[in-house]
Design an enzyme around this catalytic site. Structure first.
Site, PDB file in Angstrom:
ATOM      1  N   GLY B 290      74.935 -77.713 -14.680  1.00 19.29           N
ATOM      2  CA  GLY B 290      74.598 -78.230 -13.358  1.00 19.29           C
ATOM      3  C   GLY B 290      73.250 -78.923 -13.382  1.00 19.29           C
ATOM      4  O   GLY B 290      72.847 -79.515 -14.394  1.00 19.29           O
ATOM      5  N   SER B 291      72.485 -78.766 -12.305  1.00 20.98           N
ATOM      6  CA  SER B 291      71.303 -79.620 -12.092  1.00 20.98           C
ATOM      7  C   SER B 291      70.198 -79.459 -13.122  1.00 20.98           C
ATOM      8  O   SER B 291      69.398 -80.376 -13.299  1.00 20.98           O
ATOM      9  CB  SER B 291      70.746 -79.363 -10.692  1.00 20.98           C
ATOM     10  OG  SER B 291      71.754 -79.632  -9.748  1.00 20.98           O
ATOM     11  N   THR B 292      70.081 -78.328 -13.767  1.00 20.67           N
ATOM     12  CA  THR B 292      69.027 -78.206 -14.782  1.00 20.67           C
ATOM     13  C   THR B 292      69.221 -79.251 -15.872  1.00 20.67           C
ATOM     14  O   THR B 292      68.266 -79.695 -16.498  1.00 20.67           O
ATOM     15  CB  THR B 292      69.028 -76.798 -15.430  1.00 20.67           C
ATOM     16  OG1 THR B 292      70.372 -76.444 -15.733  1.00 20.67           O
ATOM     17  CG2 THR B 292      68.424 -75.766 -14.508  1.00 20.67           C
TER      18      THR B 292
END
Ligand SMILES: [Zn+2]
Lengths: 366, 559
Positions: B290-292
């Site tokens: 995801g966003s990491t």
């Protein structure tokens, strides 16, 4: 026939003394552990071997000083006594059983093996027979067969004990003497064929012999049972290398090789004294053979000649068979190593035979 | 005298003598063969049948943290063995031993009657049992010391340490990967016996001392590790998550400073736990980050100069790629924003645009340079490779979702290792778990230097990304990671888990990657929380864990 006095063959004399001396040392070294375990006395076999050696030397000196022609006259009574002894030892209660074989006669601390007596008396008889009937030797029926008849009786009785090794050594000696005395080669060839068939039959009759035969071919196939003795023997001899592990330092004698002071004494010698030791033994027996046959060649009469060959052959056959067995060069056949193995009556009769040989050597054609 | 027969006799005697010489020659050859050629083999075998070896276990080397704190030690425990050949009375011996050691007498009898040189009766007995065996003093029964592994910190760093089996062999973790250094060399007592099992005088009787194993010094710092363990326990309790992992790394050296997972286990009693507890999720479990992952997209885009921090984007809340609509996580979109704000906001449509602009070739160039798609090579067992769509098969929709950290699965160790390269000035470094190996005298056996794997980006790009990530914490989605008085950089992540039939409703992995100080990072943390109950946003549950850890760690590493 008058004997011309001469000196005995010193090479034979000293070779035998050397073998006897090595024998005493090796019997002590080989037996000390098992003697300690079984009799609580490390010197048990040493003491006895020294006594037997002294008695053997006395027997040798005795026969050395008796004109060997006496044995020609006594040959028939001696072989008759031998046959009686061989029958007696087979009677249960009379013969003492050791390790499954009924071989010993006597009581208390005095025991003799009639088969040991038979070795010498059969040589005496064969020499007597071949000298007396040498004109018939070329005839199979009239010359060879009667001697074989006597051999068959002795052979059969000894096989009954059972003691195949001794029986075979006697048969081998008689065979060699027949050859030396001039029997036709094709007669002997046919006999050899019959003998081979006989051996095959003997093996088939007693399954343990077949096992031994297989063990000889590949002792590691059954290392814990039939192959055990021969493997331990090879371990001992192989461990010796060139110089040996040192006198008294055998490891195989620590109950791995059963009864190391009798039939397998050569293995312990090979382990402790190495290739040097084993070669020395072979050289000493070679000297014995060479001088023995030399005496035979230069004996003043045919009887002396055959008798000398007979005694030499008898001792040599046993020595070669023993060394062949312990080096796994032939199937296991219980046979002691002359002069070296522990064994009372065997040593006395062997030494008596050497005495006769030395007596013949005193009367050679120079 | 009949001279003809005498001549025959002489001729034939000569034949016999020749035969005798031949036989003797053959026997000489045989003896030469046995005593020269085969001598070595035969004597080796002869020795083998007389020699009994009583094994003496080597003490296994210890495992320490980087400062020398003991994490795994070996203590001596006695074991009972038998040399059946030496036993005098099998019945009494079996009866005695059965009583002292609480064993089945009949089974013991079978064991003692077997033809073998050596057999174990009971391994690792209690002190009382050992004392009992010593007291009855039975022939052929002996005691020998064996090492038993003890982990004084119990569960702490269990997944790094691993555990050992009954024979002190490493079975998991560093115990397994460094087994050859730790285990040392077995010694033995050699005794020569006769055929009845008694010792032979003047015989071989050697004691071959065992060689103590080497000590392994980990890169872990037990203080940081304990802080991490404490926070994991806390977050597990608060979120009722299925699992959680934290990794701490020195971005300049690649050294792992802490690594822990939940669920965990106590290596002193590893057998009492389910094997799934042994699993080192931080290196064995691949997940959609995801966003990491947007940290890597940002780095690639800035590295390729296809975007500048001030370039303006417009987020209407959705973007169409290959006929499919991708929504931003914020309803209605973020409107007009700079690229720096795209990162701060973790704006999905912005990243999709950047990813498509980057193109597959450029994007994959960076992914490979960061080491994704292959294991990092960390010296721990069971590392996973992750899942990456083949570059030749990647479609624009794949590229669009990968830019926001979907359609790609990485392990936590891969992700943190890649982020290290981003923030350390651009060098990709192999993660290290062991610093050095020393022998029992303290002499160096092996030391593990930093292993650089190549420059991925320039220092300028690295500085740019660090600045952006600092403002993510200061102004953006990572606010909950901020610590007063410190410059913190980081990025949150919330990813829906992928199952057999696509995304699994209600199942998320909340994560946060952060570092400090933001300009020259000394330490970087990855926090991942697997299937939390209730709130599942990385910024709301993972960032606070990072903050709690960092708050305690920063003062510690300053000293
Ligand atoms: Zn947005």
């Amino acid at each position: 026939m008058a004997s011309r006095p001469g000196s005995p063959d010193y090479i034979i004399f000293y070779s035998v003394l050397a073998l006897l001396g090595l024998g005493i040392v090796m019997v002590y070294s080989a037996s000390a552990v098992s003697a300690n375990v079984n009799f609580n006395d490390s010197y048990y076999f040493l003491k006895r071997q020294i006594i037997w050696a002294v008695l053997g030397l006395l027997a040798m000196i005795f026969t050395m000083n008796i004109d060997y022609h006496l044995w020609r006259k006594l040959a028939k009574p001696i072989i008759l006594i031998t046959i009686v002894l061989l029958i007696l030892v087979l009677i249960p209660g009379m013969g003492k059983v050791v390790n499954g074989a009924r071989r010993w006669l006597g009581s208390g601390s005095l025991y003799i093996q009639p088969s040991e007596v038979a070795k010498l008396s059969m040589v005496l008889f064969t020499a007597y027979y071949l000298a007396n009937y040498q004109n018939k030797i070329q005839s199979f029926v009239k010359g060879v067969v009667p001697l074989l008849g006597m051999l068959a009786v002795i052979f059969g009785l000894i096989l009954k004990e059972p003691d195949l090794g001794t029986a075979l050594s006697i048969a081998g000696t008689v065979f060699v003497l027949l050859f030396i005395a001039g029997a036709r080669v094709w007669h002997l060839g046919s006999l050899t064929a019959v003998g081979v068939v006989g051996i095959i039959l003997a093996i088939l009759a007693e399954p343990y012999r077949l096992k031994r035969l297989i063990a000889f071919n590949d002792p590691w196939a059954d290392p814990l049972d039939t192959g055990y003795h021969i493997i331990q023997s090879l371990y001992a001899i192989g461990s010796g290398g060139i110089f040996g592990v040192g006198l008294g330092r055998s490891r195989e004698k620590f109950l791995y090789l059963p009864e190391p002071h009798t039939d397998f004494i050569f293995s312990i010698l090979g382990e402790e004294l190495g290739l040097i030791g084993t070669t020395t033994i072979l050289v000493l027996f070679f000297l014995f053979a060479w001088r023995g046959f030399k005496i035979s060649m230069s004996a003043s009469d045919v009887y002396g000649s055959v008798l000398a060959s007979g005694i030499t052959t008898m001792i040599l056959v046993q020595a070669l068979m023993n060394i062949a067995v312990v080096t796994a060069s032939m199937p296991v056949t219980g046979i002691p190593l002359p002069f070296l193995s522990f064994g009372g009556s065997a040593l006395i009769f062997t030494m008596a035979g050497v005495g006769i040989l030395l007596n013949i050597s005193k009367n050679v054609n120079s | 005298m009949a001279s003809t027969s005498h001549v025959t006799i002489r001729k034939r005697l000569a034949v016999v003598l020749i035969i005798v010489i031949l036989i003797m020659g053959a026997l000489s050859c045989r003896l030469g063969y046995l005593q020269l050629y085969q001598s070595h083999w035969l004597s080796e075998n002869a020795i083998d049948q007389r020699i009994r070896n009583i094994p003496v276990e080597a003490r296994r080397g210890n495992i320490y943290d980087r400062k020398g704190q003991k994490l795994a030690v070996s203590i001596s425990i006695e074991s009972v063995y038998a040399i059946p050949a030496e036993i005098r009375d099998v019945e009494t011996t079996a009866a005695n031993l059965a009583a002292i050691l609480d064993l089945d007498k009949n089974k013991l009898l079978d064991k003692l009657k077997k033809r073998q040189a050596f057999t174990w009766i009971a391994r690792k007995v209690t002190t009382e049992q050992a004392e009992g065996v010593r007291k009855v003093d039975l022939a052929g029964i002996g005691l020998t010391e064996e090492g038993e592994r003890y982990y004084p910190q119990d569960n702490v760093a269990a997944h790094v340490l691993g555990f050992t089996g009954l024979d002190s062999q490493g079975l998991d973790g560093v115990e397994l990967t460094f087994d050859q250094y730790l285990r040392g060399n077995k010694g033995s007592i050699v005794i020569e016996y006769d055929a009845k099992g008694r010792e032979i005088p003047y015989a071989v009787h050697r004691y071959l001392a065992p060689e103590v194993g080497n000590d392994v010094y980990l890169t872990l710092d037990i203080v940081i590790q304990q802080i991490v363990e404490r926070e994991l326990d806390k977050v597990m309790q608060e979120t009722k998550a299925k699992g959680a992992s934290i990794i701490a790394m020195d971005p300049y050296t690649g050294e792992i400073l802490a690594l822990a997972n939940r669920p965990d286990y106590n290596p002193n009693h590893f057998a009492e736990y389910e094997p799934k507890n042994w699993r080192n999720a931080a290196i064995s479990n691949a997940f959609e980050p995801g966003s990491t992952f947007k940290i890597l997209t940002t780095t690639a885009a800035l590295g390729e100069k296809i975007v500048s921090l001030n370039e303006r984007f417009f987020d209407s809340g959705a973007i169409e790629v290959q006929g499919r609509t991708i929504h931003c996580w914020k309803h209605g979109g973020h409107g007009s924003e700079t690229f720096k704000e795209v990162v701060e906001n973790s704006c999905n449509t912005g990243f999709v645009t950047v990813g498509l602009r980057l193109g597959a070739e450029n994007f994959y160039k960076y992914l490979h340079a960061f080491g994704l798609g292959e294991t990092t090579g960390i010296d721990l067992p069971g590392e996973a490779k992750g899942i990456m769509i083949k570059e030749s098969k990647v479609t624009p929709i794949n590229l669009a979702t990968m830019a926001m950290g979907q359609s790609i699965a990485v392990t936590p160790i891969q992700l943190i290792d890649a982020v290290c390269a981003v923030i350390n000035g651009g060098e990709h470094i192999k993660p290290q778990i062991v610093r050095e190996i020393k022998n029992k005298d303290g002499a160096m056996v092996k030391s593990f230097a930093k292993e650089g794997l190549g420059q991925v980006i320039s220092n300028e790009v690295s500085v740019e990304v660090k600045e952006v990530l600092e403002s993510v914490v200061a102004n953006g989605t990572g606010k909950n990671a901020a610590i007063e008085g410190y410059r913190i950089g980081g990025k949150t992540g919330t990813a829906q888990k992928v199952g057999a039939g696509g995304y699994m409703p209600g199942k998320y992995i909340a994560s946060f990657i952060g570092f400090a100080p933001a300009d020259k990072p000394q330490i970087v943390f990855l926090v991942a929380i697997d299937e939390p109950e209730g709130i599942y946003y990385g910024g709301q549950i993972a960032a606070p864990v990072f903050k709690n850890v960092m708050q305690d760690v920063l003062p510690y590493i300053k000293n």
